[in-house]
Design an enzyme around this catalytic site. Sequence first.
Site, mmCIF file in Angstrom:
data_model
loop_
_atom_site.group_PDB
_atom_site.id
_atom_site.type_symbol
_atom_site.label_atom_id
_atom_site.label_comp_id
_atom_site.label_asym_id
_atom_site.label_seq_id
_atom_site.Cartn_x
_atom_site.Cartn_y
_atom_site.Cartn_z
ATOM 1 C CB CYS A 30 79.184 62.056 67.137
ATOM 2 S SG CYS A 30 78.238 60.534 66.840
ATOM 3 C CB CYS A 70 81.494 57.699 69.381
ATOM 4 S SG CYS A 70 80.403 59.125 69.459
ATOM 5 C CB CYS A 73 77.627 57.051 66.523
ATOM 6 S SG CYS A 73 79.442 56.942 66.550
ATOM 7 C CG ASP A 306 38.088 20.497 38.289
ATOM 8 O OD1 ASP A 306 38.487 21.255 39.196
ATOM 9 O OD2 ASP A 306 36.890 20.244 38.077
#
Length: 520
Positions: A30, A70, A73, A306
């Site tokens: 970070c 942290c 983060c 069908d």
Amino acid sequence: MDTFEIFTSSAEETKQIVSDLQQTGCCTRCILRLLGELRSLTYRSSLEEIERALLPEDQQSSVTTNQCPCPGCLGILQKFAEQPFLNTIVKKVREDGYQFSAHQCSLILPVSLAIRQKALLLYLQKKYPDVYKGKEGSIASVKDVWKWSCGHRMASLLNAKFQNRSEFDILMTFSYKDSDRECAFLLDVFPETFKKRKQRKFGFETFTRSNVMASLQQMDGSKFEDCSSCPPPIPTEDCSVDISCSHNAVFIAGRYQKYSRELSQTPWVVDGKRIMEGSVQELICEHIVNTFKPTEHRFSSSGREDVDVRMLGIGRPFVVELINPHCVTFSRQDIADLQERINTVSKYVQVRDLQIVSREEIAKLKEGEIDKTKTYSALCWCDRELTLADIEMLAAIKDLRLQQKTPLRVLHRRTAATRERTIHSLKATKEANNRFKILMSTQAGTYIKEFVHGDFGRTYPNMSDLLKAECDIIDLDVESVDVDWPVFIDPLPQASETVDSERSCNSAEDCQIKDAGVMF
């Protein structure tokens, strides 16, 4: 490692910012991203290498040292970016048993990370205005840094390429117990923004990434500082994480022929009770599902016949969507073998041209459902014998427009409406006992049975009107569905070929499949 490309212009300034961020509790990755490093290759270096280049020797810490999460983060770039957690991911992937040659990793992060990011940036802008002014969009996200740090290691561990976009996805959903509490002040500042809550499967989500980000963009720095801590507090607990795997849908297409007059296209269930013990869909999908191992599947076709109508010629195009398949690696021969296995289940349903197609291609299945033409043959009855003049009159029909109200037999499940349909051409041949055969080319969506007997006047004009005699239909076959998709693989049948009488069945007794123990 190479010199960092960061915001600061001097080593002393860098050292001071690093020291301040360490005091806030920020982790090494970070700190590096908050310094402005945006090169992905830098984050591929080990944590020890980054620390040696970034931190003074006495401040470097071992990655094995216990650390608080942290504040930038929430620990996602700490323990969740190291080898033990990556091993946990690999174990989960192996347990789930997927086939893949490449993969992507998706991260869903706690929404409060946006608030923490803003708090850290305001703290840095206030302390270092010359360095951080106007840098809001120049800081790498937690999500990107995780991928840059871990992607190449995941590729090695899984022996599969790591890509930004891949068919196979490993999803990590991170949850933080205090996320809503940290966002709570936004309710008071922007009550209208959070008035409408987004409903989730198991409840309501007040704070979403979009509404939190929109609110933060409207909020100036001073107002934010009055409501939230700058820098943000150190978390007391790590995030929790849920790991799940998924593979994009695979689509397998082909054409089917149906030789039974007592077999529905899809499972026929009324009020929770099965009417018939089998269907075209189930006969086709059984081996496909066993081969691809999806969590679920969906069958679609270009129209439907069908129960009492056979599908002849080269067959009706269909596609099976295989949702979250676990097995996806197959050769052309593997698919050919799969087709052969499907065709051994029942002689009354046969598949041809089986192939894997793309999502974009399946749009062709529904293209022209009204504009395309279909060819039918029918055995009919009239209350009088047809004359040569009748046959010539019918043969002269070109693009006869019908007005068809929703038939009475399907009115319980289709909207009441009047639809215009076209008979492009018609040919009749006499049979014994006031019977006659017709071969006609029509616009897709035409109700053939109602064209013959008139449906009490709900289809006009009709065969009874044209012949001025009462008419009814005995048997109906679809001879062709003119949709030029999927690509032809198997040899086309010769025009002179007719339906094998051994395959044709007109009664429940004829349609018993003894080997499978199923009565159609």
